[in-house]
Scaffold this motif. Structure first.
Motif, PDB file in Angstrom:
ATOM      1  N   ILE A 116       0.854  -1.177   0.000  1.00  0.00           N
ATOM      2  CA  ILE A 116       0.000   0.000   0.000  1.00  0.00           C
ATOM      3  C   ILE A 116       0.896   1.235   0.000  1.00  0.00           C
ATOM      4  O   ILE A 116       1.847   1.320   0.782  1.00  0.00           O
ATOM      5  N   ARG A 117       0.585   2.174  -0.875  1.00  0.00           N
ATOM      6  CA  ARG A 117       1.277   3.453  -0.857  1.00  0.00           C
ATOM      7  C   ARG A 117       0.227   4.557  -0.713  1.00  0.00           C
ATOM      8  O   ARG A 117      -0.922   4.390  -1.134  1.00  0.00           O
ATOM      9  N   ILE A 118       0.656   5.666  -0.150  1.00  0.00           N
ATOM     10  CA  ILE A 118      -0.207   6.846  -0.036  1.00  0.00           C
ATOM     11  C   ILE A 118       0.443   7.989  -0.806  1.00  0.00           C
ATOM     12  O   ILE A 118       1.627   8.290  -0.600  1.00  0.00           O
ATOM     13  N   PHE A 173      -5.002   6.499  -1.550  1.00  0.00           N
ATOM     14  CA  PHE A 173      -4.561   5.204  -1.029  1.00  0.00           C
ATOM     15  C   PHE A 173      -4.463   4.270  -2.232  1.00  0.00           C
ATOM     16  O   PHE A 173      -5.438   4.092  -2.976  1.00  0.00           O
ATOM     17  N   ALA A 201      -7.124  -0.465   3.811  1.00  0.00           N
ATOM     18  CA  ALA A 201      -5.946   0.287   4.250  1.00  0.00           C
ATOM     19  C   ALA A 201      -6.342   1.679   4.726  1.00  0.00           C
ATOM     20  O   ALA A 201      -5.804   2.185   5.728  1.00  0.00           O
ATOM     21  N   PHE A 214      -5.701   3.114   8.476  1.00  0.00           N
ATOM     22  CA  PHE A 214      -5.001   4.378   8.674  1.00  0.00           C
ATOM     23  C   PHE A 214      -5.854   5.338   9.499  1.00  0.00           C
ATOM     24  O   PHE A 214      -5.361   5.990  10.427  1.00  0.00           O
ATOM     25  N   TRP A 223       1.553  11.088   6.408  1.00  0.00           N
ATOM     26  CA  TRP A 223       0.733  10.287   5.496  1.00  0.00           C
ATOM     27  C   TRP A 223       1.546   9.136   4.906  1.00  0.00           C
ATOM     28  O   TRP A 223       1.472   8.833   3.723  1.00  0.00           O
ATOM     29  N   THR A 224       2.291   8.484   5.787  1.00  0.00           N
ATOM     30  CA  THR A 224       3.043   7.286   5.397  1.00  0.00           C
ATOM     31  C   THR A 224       2.237   6.063   5.802  1.00  0.00           C
ATOM     32  O   THR A 224       1.689   6.020   6.911  1.00  0.00           O
ATOM     33  N   TYR A 225       2.178   5.073   4.914  1.00  0.00           N
ATOM     34  CA  TYR A 225       1.465   3.850   5.293  1.00  0.00           C
ATOM     35  C   TYR A 225       2.478   2.820   5.777  1.00  0.00           C
ATOM     36  O   TYR A 225       3.277   2.302   5.008  1.00  0.00           O
ATOM     37  N   HIS A 226       2.422   2.533   7.066  1.00  0.00           N
ATOM     38  CA  HIS A 226       3.297   1.533   7.659  1.00  0.00           C
ATOM     39  C   HIS A 226       2.557   0.186   7.696  1.00  0.00           C
ATOM     40  O   HIS A 226       1.383   0.138   8.099  1.00  0.00           O
ATOM     41  N   LEU A 250       0.135  -0.876  10.426  1.00  0.00           N
ATOM     42  CA  LEU A 250      -1.229  -0.353  10.557  1.00  0.00           C
ATOM     43  C   LEU A 250      -2.289  -1.421  10.293  1.00  0.00           C
ATOM     44  O   LEU A 250      -3.434  -1.273  10.722  1.00  0.00           O
ATOM     45  N   TRP A 251      -1.922  -2.493   9.588  1.00  0.00           N
ATOM     46  CA  TRP A 251      -2.905  -3.552   9.331  1.00  0.00           C
ATOM     47  C   TRP A 251      -3.451  -4.135  10.633  1.00  0.00           C
ATOM     48  O   TRP A 251      -4.561  -4.672  10.666  1.00  0.00           O
TER      49      TRP A 251
END
Length: 255
Positions: free
Chosen positions: A96-98, A142, A182, A186, A233-236, A239-240
């Motif tokens: 996943i990227r933001i 997203f 995602a 988030f 706004w980083t997707y780590h 977070l899942w």
């Protein structure tokens, strides 16, 4: 008759003046104006959004009831849970990227055919306006990536601790659902409890979204949009865990 916005400083009308149920255009509030960042910020802060087709003026809407998703009511079906587990375990091939390809996402949302819908409401001037707003930090995408390819995603607006979902696309099975999951993860991690979905669809309802009265929606967003906006706004991948994918899944719907 609905009001016409002739001057950039003309305020949007009170949403209680929107056309009622049973009219030709329930929820229509005003027409005209421009898609400036200032106007869009004013509109979304009041729960109003633009939606119009080629050849029409800009139309501003405030539907009643309003489709929303409370993030703690997000439904992860057994099949989606299985899909998400496979996706997560296949990292970094799947990720996943933001905001890595915002213009590509909104353009894909505009060009993806949809059942029962001829053409698109995401017109070139709207793409440009939301890209400008994105550059200022209020609009985000997203994105679902597989093998370095963008295969699905969604975009929306963040004001304070509100997220307003706009549109999604999928070029691979469940790619937009993965992006939606995602987004919810988030939002939960950043204390966003409410996501605006605008109008009812069967797909959104299957994910746990439901309709609430416009008055309830406006009362809910007013304090939220005044809170500090999100900076990171980083997707780590961690977070899942917000979705508790190891927990019990709801039963699949019957035939």
């Amino acid at each position: 008759m609905i009001p016409w916005l002739r001057h950039p400083l003309d305020p949007l009308p009170d949403t209680r003046l929107a056309l009622p149920a049973g009219s030709d255009a329930p929820g229509l509030l005003a027409a005209g104006g421009e898609l400036t960042t200032a106007r869009l910020t004013e509109a979304y802060s009041k729960g109003v959004f633009p939606w119009y087709s080629e050849g029409q003026p800009i139309l501003w809407w405030s539907p009643d009831p309003r489709m929303v998703l409370f993030t703690d009511e997000f439904k992860v079906s057994r099949s989606l849970r299985k899909t998400l587990r496979h996706f997560i375990l296949d990292h970094p091939r799947c990720e996943i990227r933001i905001d890595s390809a915002f213009r590509r996402v909104i353009t894909a949302c505009a060009s993806t055919p949809r059942d029962g819908q001829a053409g698109t409401w995401i017109l070139p001037e709207m793409i440009d306006a939301y890209c400008d707003w994105h550059a200022q930090g209020a609009v985000h995408s997203f994105e679902t990536w597989v093998d370095g390819q963008l295969v699905g995603g969604l975009y929306g607006i963040n004001l304070g601790r509100m997220f307003y979902g706009e549109s999604m696309f999928s070029h691979r099975t469940d790619a937009s659902k993965i992006a939606t999951a995602a987004m919810v993860a988030f939002c939960r991690a950043h204390s966003i409890a409410l996501i605006d979905c605008q109008q009812r669809t069967r797909h959104l309802a299957s994910l746990g979204a439901r309709e609430i009265p416009r008055s309830e929606f406006e009362a809910a967003i007013t304090p939220r949009v005044r809170e500090p906006a999100i900076n990171d706004w980083t997707y780590h991948p961690s977070l899942w865990a917000q979705l508790n994918l190891d927990g019990a899944a709801p039963e699949e719907p019957g035939p």
